[in-house]
Design a protein around this motif. Structure first.
Motif, mmCIF file in Angstrom:
data_model
loop_
_atom_site.group_PDB
_atom_site.id
_atom_site.type_symbol
_atom_site.label_atom_id
_atom_site.label_comp_id
_atom_site.label_asym_id
_atom_site.label_seq_id
_atom_site.Cartn_x
_atom_site.Cartn_y
_atom_site.Cartn_z
ATOM 1 N N THR C 46 31.049 38.727 47.984
ATOM 2 C CA THR C 46 32.297 39.472 47.757
ATOM 3 C C THR C 46 32.378 39.975 46.328
ATOM 4 O O THR C 46 32.686 41.140 46.079
ATOM 5 C CB THR C 46 33.523 38.574 48.007
ATOM 6 N N ASN C 47 32.095 39.059 45.404
ATOM 7 C CA ASN C 47 32.186 39.451 44.000
ATOM 8 C C ASN C 47 31.239 40.584 43.681
ATOM 9 O O ASN C 47 31.594 41.535 42.985
ATOM 10 C CB ASN C 47 31.871 38.252 43.095
ATOM 11 N N MET C 48 30.019 40.467 44.181
ATOM 12 C CA MET C 48 29.038 41.491 43.840
ATOM 13 C C MET C 48 29.412 42.822 44.481
ATOM 14 O O MET C 48 29.246 43.881 43.885
ATOM 15 C CB MET C 48 27.643 41.052 44.284
ATOM 16 N N GLN C 50 32.472 43.814 45.234
ATOM 17 C CA GLN C 50 33.645 44.364 44.554
ATOM 18 C C GLN C 50 33.297 45.008 43.235
ATOM 19 O O GLN C 50 33.906 45.989 42.822
ATOM 20 C CB GLN C 50 34.644 43.240 44.281
ATOM 21 N N ARG C 51 32.353 44.408 42.532
ATOM 22 C CA ARG C 51 32.060 44.953 41.210
ATOM 23 C C ARG C 51 30.941 45.959 41.257
ATOM 24 O O ARG C 51 30.517 46.446 40.233
ATOM 25 C CB ARG C 51 31.670 43.798 40.280
ATOM 26 N N GLY C 52 30.441 46.251 42.460
ATOM 27 C CA GLY C 52 29.400 47.259 42.527
ATOM 28 C C GLY C 52 28.079 46.801 41.959
ATOM 29 O O GLY C 52 27.270 47.608 41.535
#
Lengths: 344, 364, 392
Positions: C46-48, C50-52
């Protein structure tokens, strides 16, 4: 095994699962900053003129002043900043993970950083280029004479890549000696391990001034082998916060263009008849509202740090210890390339 | 009967006892030994005076860096000038007294834990109390004490905190993993084995990199863990794997009869472990655990690579940021080498003493 | 009283039986770990997203774009990241293998020295072990690097020792220019190995038959070298070397061992040798005292007794902890990143910074070290089994 234990374990598992299913909320940086009451700014561990702390722990430098200007425009108080010193390796993950709000650490804008790291570039604070420093006694006058020689460079920076490109393009077969930490690089160059030291020209001046026993013993070679536009970065996906940082910097440039200084900002705010000045300082028009900020966002920033020219002079200009010329970083109207879009 | 003529008594061999005898048998026993003694003696006689001149006679004890540059010998003035920076790092200058008190407290606690007279149950409570006090005092923010955030904690207090706290936290984890590796349940055994072999196969640097780069990605957004906690977690996980192996060795040495006797008495698994097996096993592996503590203490020097400036990192920062003193880094390094040596050597002597105490029960 | 009739054995399944409890615990443990791993992976993804941040191992095929200061084979910045990683792995192995060899030699000498007749030798070995064991390895590496770069002369004033040059730029030595004759020499050496083995088995047979000892080490070595020499002569005896000479700013030409490599090798060797010395000492002490006494009763000298009687028996006790020390040396070589030696951790660091793929690069580092540890452990286990005392 008793059913009590089974039940408690099942309950814990359910809770865990529920927490996992919680959608990770998209962080609204500005809301977080206002709630926290502080801007968290990632800076260099110690680069004189850009971000360095003195022995009392007080930070100063161009990058530090940008943080203070953003804090002043967002929260009204330039002192509401927490500085997090970061190495070149940790800087991007710190920003990506949310540990810091903005990275003001003389970072070069490049395609890779814009496109693949999940970060977003704001405005260029300093147009720089990469250069070389050699000891005067080596009698080297040009970078092209570095054929087959050793050059000290810090790992994890665009410097490493540019050095390779330059070496390849000019068939120089340069041997890089790569270190993790900046002070290891400096130590190796000043002890004579490598013939030359390469980094951004502003960094060379800073290092020579601070770390050389006798700055006159070292020569910065004239060639600039790359373009290094330096500026703050923010996380991708929060355009509101990116706009705030970007327009604060543009505002400082606009202030210099329109003759607003730290000394006269209060006076001009109260008495100026110039509509442009009034728009910048918020006396005639409220541009801050569009950014989600206070009406006097730019006035607070200028009062705290001065305009771009004053920031430059104080930290790296001819009167400071680095003595760098304005050069490219002068306003477009004075022969440089700093051209800020208008605040209106 | 003929009278016997006695020959005159010969004097006792003089060179068989006393220090002369010792020299003869240890230094000049045969030609090879004598040659060795002469060679080593010559080398020592060549090197030692020069070292002594450099370190003591020609050394500069005070005065500025000009005096040091002008002199030939060692520049101990750099230690005098920078020792506060080296020992306390980036901790604010005026608050050094807090860091000093915390260090002394923690050191005192460790010494107290090592003395037999204090091996009571309330020692655990004392540990918790002192650790809480340490955190509170270093952090500040109450009763007029200035708030100091965790990334400013550095130098010797940080070294001791990292070493002792990670060992304390790793110990229960290690016991559980060691028991798990010897358990009869294949799934748990393989999980524990995978953990231990994985951690023991990679260097501490990669675990620290993982902790500092990957932990933020592993957590949901907005959930920020302090860098100190991350590093502590990394070192704890690392130390737990090594300690688990040492404890497992001890568990293996317990005769099976003990467990069978416990089963006969009707003790459950956990009761057996708690009352019979672990006390014997742990007493046996105390020297190994002390070795682990010494390695963990030395391994804390690696956290300089992830920007936490404990003793080695603080020294690097102190010496490299000042151009005038840069030529005297050797003296600075020797200073902290001495500090590490004092700590580690005392710990190893203590571990030998403990070993002899434990072995007393085995002497017949 | 008659015993009760033996009833047919029935396995009664009970929810409270130990078998079920064991099963339940295992299912819970695996389930818990599984959920934890899923949770962390979900967060990371998810984090990756979201931050592209892009993920995947495809970056390995991309152009590296950076040069590496020293490598065993030529590496150009236009090659892929995978090539760069391979260079890093060879650099690590270079230091590790050389370090293991040197540390074994030094450590064994120090360990045996603790039992020497000469009190000075005993004392010096003890002092060495105590000093080098109690100072962290990173500190020792930094000190050696400092000594290498501060005490050695500038490249312009390098010390000349025959064809060698020693300076801050490292140790420069002449390397032979590659010619077909060298390939012949290499083949000759390889052919010499089976011949040497034949000699050894012949010598062993003669010893068993007549009791006359034959040379078991020097003669086979001479055989191997002779074969290499003959092949070299047949190949045209190429002897051209690339000699270093003083250039304008530095020593040019020839092969070089950089001060980073030297400092790393010296630091790691001296540090690990202290531990190996303790391991060897423990092993020799574990051999019963009677063995040494019997050997001296038979008239064997101290060195013969150590070499032929005590050490071979001590090997059994020495090898497992020695394996540990070899692994420690390999893992400690990862500290090269602090002194600028381009080993695999240093190159992965650069890759992380240029591509942002922290997870993949760290995973690669761990895979490299795990593989090395596994191979070393396997090798040492084989040697351990071979040197085990054949008991009844």
């Amino acid at each position: 095994m008793s059913f009590q234990k089974l039940k408690s374990v099942a309950f814990a598992t359910a809770v865990f699962g529920a927490v996992a299913a919680f959608p990770a909320h998209a962080g609204k940086t500005l809301d977080a900053i206002k709630a926290r009451g502080q801007v968290i700014c990632g800076v260099h561990t110690g680069l004189a003129g850009f971000s360095a702390a003195d022995s009392n722990g007080k930070w100063a430098g161009i990058d530090v002043d940008m943080c203070r200007a953003v804090a002043a425009s967002t929260l009204g108080d330039a002192e509401k900043v927490k500085y997090v010193p970061l190495t070149a390796q940790a800087r991007f993950t710190a920003l990506q993970s949310g540990e810091i709000d903005m990275l003001s650490r003389n970072t070069t804008f490049t395609l890779t950083r814009d496109a693949s790291l999940g970060l977003s570039q704001t405005a260029v604070v300093y147009y720089d280029g990469q250069g070389f420093m050699v000891p005067v006694k080596s009698k080297i006058k040009s970078a092209k004479q570095l054929k087959g020689q050793t050059v000290c460079v810090q790992s994890g920076t665009t410097t490493e890549k540019n050095l390779t490109d330059f070496s390849k393009a000019n068939n120089l077969n340069i041997k890089p000696v790569v270190f993790e930490k900046l002070d290891a690089v400096e130590g190796a160059y000043f002890s004579g391990r490598c013939l030359s030291y390469t980094t951004d020209a502003s960094g060379l001046a800073s290092v020579r001034n601070k770390s050389a026993k006798n700055p006159a013993d070292h020569l910065i070679l004239p060639e600039l082998i790359s373009k290094e536009p330096l500026g703050p970065l923010v996380r991708r996906g929060d355009d509101e916060w990116a706009a705030i940082v970007k327009w604060t910097i543009f505002g400082l440039l606009e202030a210099e263009e329109n003759g607003i200084t730290q000394a006269n900002v209060d006076d001009l705010k109260a008495n100026s008849k110039d509509p442009v000045v009034g728009r910048i300082l918020g006396s005639t028009e409220d541009t801050g509202k569009l950014l989600g900020l206070d009406k006097e966002w730019m006035a607070n920033a200028i009062k705290a740090t001065g305009n771009y020219g004053e920031i430059f002079e104080r930290n790296v200009g001819p009167k400071s210890s680095l003595q760098l010329p304005r050069g490219l970083n002068n306003l477009w109207s004075k022969g440089g390339i700093q051209y800020a879009p208008p605040i209106r | 009967m003929t009278s016997h003529t006695f020959i005159a008594p010969r004097p006792a061999p003089a060179a068989a006892s006393g220090w002369l005898g010792w020299c003869k048998s240890n230094l000049f026993y045969d030609w090879k030994t004598s040659l060795g003694t002469v060679l080593i003696g010559l080398i020592v006689l060549y090197v030692l005076p020069r070292l002594f001149n450099w370190g003591v006679t020609d050394a500069v004890l005070s005065g500025g860096y000009e005096a040091c540059h002008a002199a030939q010998g060692a520049c101990w003035a750099v230690v005098r000038e920078k020792f506060r920076f080296i020992l306390f790092g980036r901790y604010p200058h005026e608050e050094h007294w807090r860091a000093l008190i915390c260090t002394v407290l923690l050191l005192g606690l460790i010494v107290v834990s090592c003395t037999r007279a204090f091996w009571r149950t309330w020692l655990a409570g004392l540990w918790i109390g002192v650790l809480l006090l340490y955190f509170a005092l270093m952090r500040g923010g109450f009763a007029g004490l200035r708030y100091v955030e965790t990334d400013l904690w550095s130098g010797l207090p940080l070294t001791i905190l990292l070493a002792s706290l990670s060992m304390v936290m790793a110990f229960p984890i290690a016991v559980l993993i060691a028991l798990g590796r010897r358990s009869g349940m294949p799934a748990i055994r393989s999980l524990c084995t995978v953990y231990v072999e994985l951690i023991r196969g990679v260097p501490l640097i990669s675990v620290l990199f993982m902790a500092s780069f990957m932990f933020p990605l592993l957590m949901p957004q907005g959930f920020n863990i302090d860098v100190l906690i991350r590093v502590l977690a990394g070192i704890t996980l690392f130390a737990a794997a090594y300690m688990a192996e040492v404890i497992r060795g001890g568990l293996q040495a317990i005769p099976k009869g003990q467990i069978e006797a416990a089963a006969t008495l009707g003790l459950s698994y956990w009761q057996t472990q708690r009352k019979i097996v672990l006390p014997q096993a742990l007493a046996m592996v105390v020297p190994g655990l002390m070795n682990n503590f010494i390695s963990t203490f030395k391994d804390t020097s690696l956290v300089a690579i992830v920007s936490l400036y404990e003793l080695t990192g603080a020294m690097g920062m102190a010496m490299n940021s000042d151009a005038n003193w840069r030529a005297f880094r050797v003296e600075g390094y020797l200073f902290i080498a001495l500090i590490y040596f004092v700590f580690c050597y005392s710990m190893s002597r203590y571990s030998q003493w403990i070993e002899s105490q434990v072995n007393k029960s085995r002497q017949r | 009283m008659t015993p009760p009739p033996a009833s047919a054995k029935t396995t009664r399944w009970s929810w409270r039986s130990q078998a079920f409890r064991a099963l339940a615990y295992q299912v819970l443990a695996v389930g818990f770990i599984g959920i934890l791993v899923w949770y962390l992976a979900h967060n990371t993804a998810t984090n990756m997203r979201q931050r592209g941040i892009q993920s995947g191992f495809d970056f390995l095929l991309g152009t590296a774009g950076f040069d590496i200061g020293e490598s065993l084979f030529a590496f150009d910045s236009g090659e892929s990241y995978l090539q760069a990683y391979l260079v890093g792995v060879t650099n690590t192995l270079r230091v590790a293998l050389l370090g293991i060899f040197l540390t074994t030699v030094l450590g064994t000498l120090l360990g045996i020295g603790r039992f020497s007749r000469n009190a000075l030798v005993r004392g010096l070995c003890r002092v060495y072990v105590e000093i080098f064991r109690n100072i962290p390895v990173l500190l020792q590496l930094l000190m050696w690097y400092l000594l290498c770069t501060e005490l050695l002369p500038d490249m312009a004033n390098a010390w000349e020792l025959g064809p060698l040059f020693l300076s801050k730029g490292g140790l420069n030595f002449p390397i032979p220019v590659w010619a077909p004759g060298h390939a012949m020499a290499a083949w000759g050496l390889l052919l010499g190995l089976p011949l040497a083995w034949l000699w050894r088995s012949h010598a062993k047979n003669r010893f068993n038959a007549t009791g006359v000892p034959r040379s078991m080490v020097w003669a086979p070595l001479a055989v191997v070298l002779a074969c290499g020499l003959i092949a070299w002569l047949l190949g045209g005896a190429p002897s051209e070397t690339n000699r270093p000479f003083r250039g304008e700013f530095a020593i040019e030409n020839g092969g070089a061992l950089t001060p980073e490599f030297l400092a790393l090798l010296i630091g790691l060797t001296l540090y690990t040798a202290a531990f190996v010395a303790e391991v060897v000492r423990g092993g020799i002490q574990s051999v019963p005292q009677g063995q040494a006494e019997a050997a001296s009763a038979l008239g064997l000298s101290q060195s013969h007794s150590m070499r032929l009687v005590q050490l071979p028996q001590a090997l059994r006790v020495i090898i497992p902890p020695l394996t540990n020390q070899y692994l420690n040396l390999t893992k400690n070589s990862s500290l090269a990143v602090a002194i600028g030696y381009p080993d695999v951790v240093s190159i992965a660091n650069t890759a992380i910074n240029q591509t942002g793929r922290a997870v993949e690069c760290i995973a690669l580092i761990m895979v490299v070290y795990l593989t090395t540890s596994l191979l070393t452990a396997l090798l040492m286990n084989w040697y351990n089994a071979r040197s085990a005392i054949q008991e009844r």
